[in-house]
Every structure is written in structure tokens, then in C-alpha cells.
Design an enzyme around this catalytic site. Structure first.
Site, mmCIF file in Angstrom:
data_model
loop_
_atom_site.group_PDB
_atom_site.id
_atom_site.type_symbol
_atom_site.label_atom_id
_atom_site.label_comp_id
_atom_site.label_asym_id
_atom_site.label_seq_id
_atom_site.Cartn_x
_atom_site.Cartn_y
_atom_site.Cartn_z
ATOM 1 C CE LYS A 2 -1.792 1.770 3.587
ATOM 2 N NZ LYS A 2 -2.702 1.988 4.766
ATOM 3 C CG ASP A 35 -7.274 3.609 2.398
ATOM 4 O OD1 ASP A 35 -8.150 3.355 1.701
ATOM 5 O OD2 ASP A 35 -6.947 4.989 2.906
#
Length: 219
Positions: free
Chosen positions: A120, A138
Site C-alpha cells: 500500500k 486502504d
């Protein structure tokens, strides 16, 4: 969800959010990297409060290494999990110095090899700093993707891959920030603001929270 509806959703989001960008404050790719590492399980607002002070005294890998663990912790102790994050940030800075001449690499493999950097975080850096069409999933993007049916999946990677394969090409660069801001302020976790949502008629969420507007008392 068909391609026509997907396009309409992103067109409306782009109008509603004309300047999609991270809310983390930074003035260099290195500062962005450190801010993103610190933002895990923390709010951007809380990270900004800490980094405003930190970056005034240390905004290069060597400067942060020179602070040492206790010195770094003194600046970020208001952020959750600050001890573990401080250790990762220090190790990351040492890696940048020893492996990349103090520069943040622009390749996924090199980024993910840095301490405190997962897929991420790497996606955020590749997209925001280097202009690559990546989508960092997320909690907000995972929720929005599954709730709207734009990108469904049981894992973060599944949702990311669906977003990448189905998002209209002209919106790939901005998709991450459009979706995270939509999720943060409109398509919220507990009480989505469907009544003021710009894509409410296109969204395929089955439990839309649309409440009628009541007339003023006494009218």
C-alpha cells in the site's frame, strides 16, 4: 457494474473533488515516504501535526539517522505505535543511504524492500511522487469498492486488481485520491452520507442511508 456506469461515477467524483490529492503535508518525496509510513493506523491530521515539527529539524535520511531513536520518538510520540514506527523509519533511512544514495527509489521492488514499506505504501509513493497509475487500497478504498460495487473482493489485493482492471484509463492516475477522499468524507464507515452523495443514483449499495429532508418546524 457496467463500464458506462463506472465512467459516470468517476466523472462525477472528479467534479465533486476537483483537486484530488493526499492530505499529508510534504515538500519532497522523502518527506512523503516518511509521512506515509507514519500514517499507518493513524490520521493524516495527526501525522501532519508531528511532521511539521520533525521536518523542520530533520527532512533527509541522514538528518533523521542523526536524531537517533529517542530523538525521533520525541517528535512522533503523539502518533499511534510510535516506537515501532520510529524503528522502521530509522532502518528505512539507513537503507536509503546505503542502497540508494539517500534517494527514494521509483521501483516497486526497491520500495517494498524498505523497512516499514508494504504494497500500500509503495503504491502511494509510486502514484503521488512518481506519477504512476497505481491504486493504494486502504480501509476507505476497500469499503468504497465493495459497497458501491466498483471493485469487489475479499482481500485488499483482489480489490486493488479489480480497480486497476476496471477504472477508466483517464481516471487511473487520480482514482486513489478521488476514492479515498470520497470514503473519508462522504461514504463513511458507520453512517454514509448517501443523502448528499454525488453518485447515489449510480452506486449499487443495497442499504443506502437516504433520509427525507423535513420541513422547518411550524411551516
Amino acid at each position: 457494474m457496467n463500464a458506462q456506469k463506472r465512467l459516470a461515477i468517476f466523472e462525477r467524483l472528479a467534479i465533486a473533488i476537483p483537486h484530488p490529492a493526499t492530505e499529508l503535508e510534504y515538500s519532497s518525496t522523502f518527506e512523503l515516504l516518511i509521512a506515509v509510513i507514519l500514517s499507518a493506523q493513524a490520521t493524516d491530521k495527526g501525522v501532519n501535526v508531528a511532521t511539521r515539527k520533525l521536518f523542520r529539524v530533520a527532512n533527509t535520511p541522514q538528518a533523521i539517522v542523526d536524531l537517533g531513536l529517542e530523538g525521533l520518538e520525541s517528535y512522533i510520540k503523539t502518533i499511534g505505535l510510535y516506537h515501532a514506527k520510529a524503528q522502521n523509519v530509522l532502518k528505512c533511512c539507513m537503507q536509503l543511504i546505503s542502497l540508494h544514495q539517500g534517494q527514494v527509489p521509483d521501483k516497486r521492488e526497491a520500495l517494498e524492500a524498505l523497512a516499514g514499506v508494504g504494497r500500500k505504501t509503495a503504491n502511494v509513493i509510486l502514484n503521488t511522487a512518481f506519477g504512476q497509475p497505481t491504486i493504494a487500497v486502504d480501509t476507505h478504498l476497500f469499503r468504497v469498492g465493495n459497497r458501491t460495487r466498483l471493485a469487489t473482493g475479499k482481500t485488499v489485493l483482489e480489490v486493488e486488481q479489480r480497480f486497476l482492471s476496471s477504472t477508466p484509463k483517464q481516471f487511473l492516475q487520480d482514482a486513489h485520491h478521488l476514492l479515498i477522499l470520497h470514503g473519508r468524507y462522504t461514504c463513511t464507515a458507520r453512517s454514509p452520507k448517501c443523502g448528499v452523495c454525488c453518485i447515489v443514483d449510480l452506486c449499487e449499495y443495497r442499504d443506502k442511508q437516504i433520509h427525507p429532508v423535513l420541513p422547518p418546524a411550524g411551516s
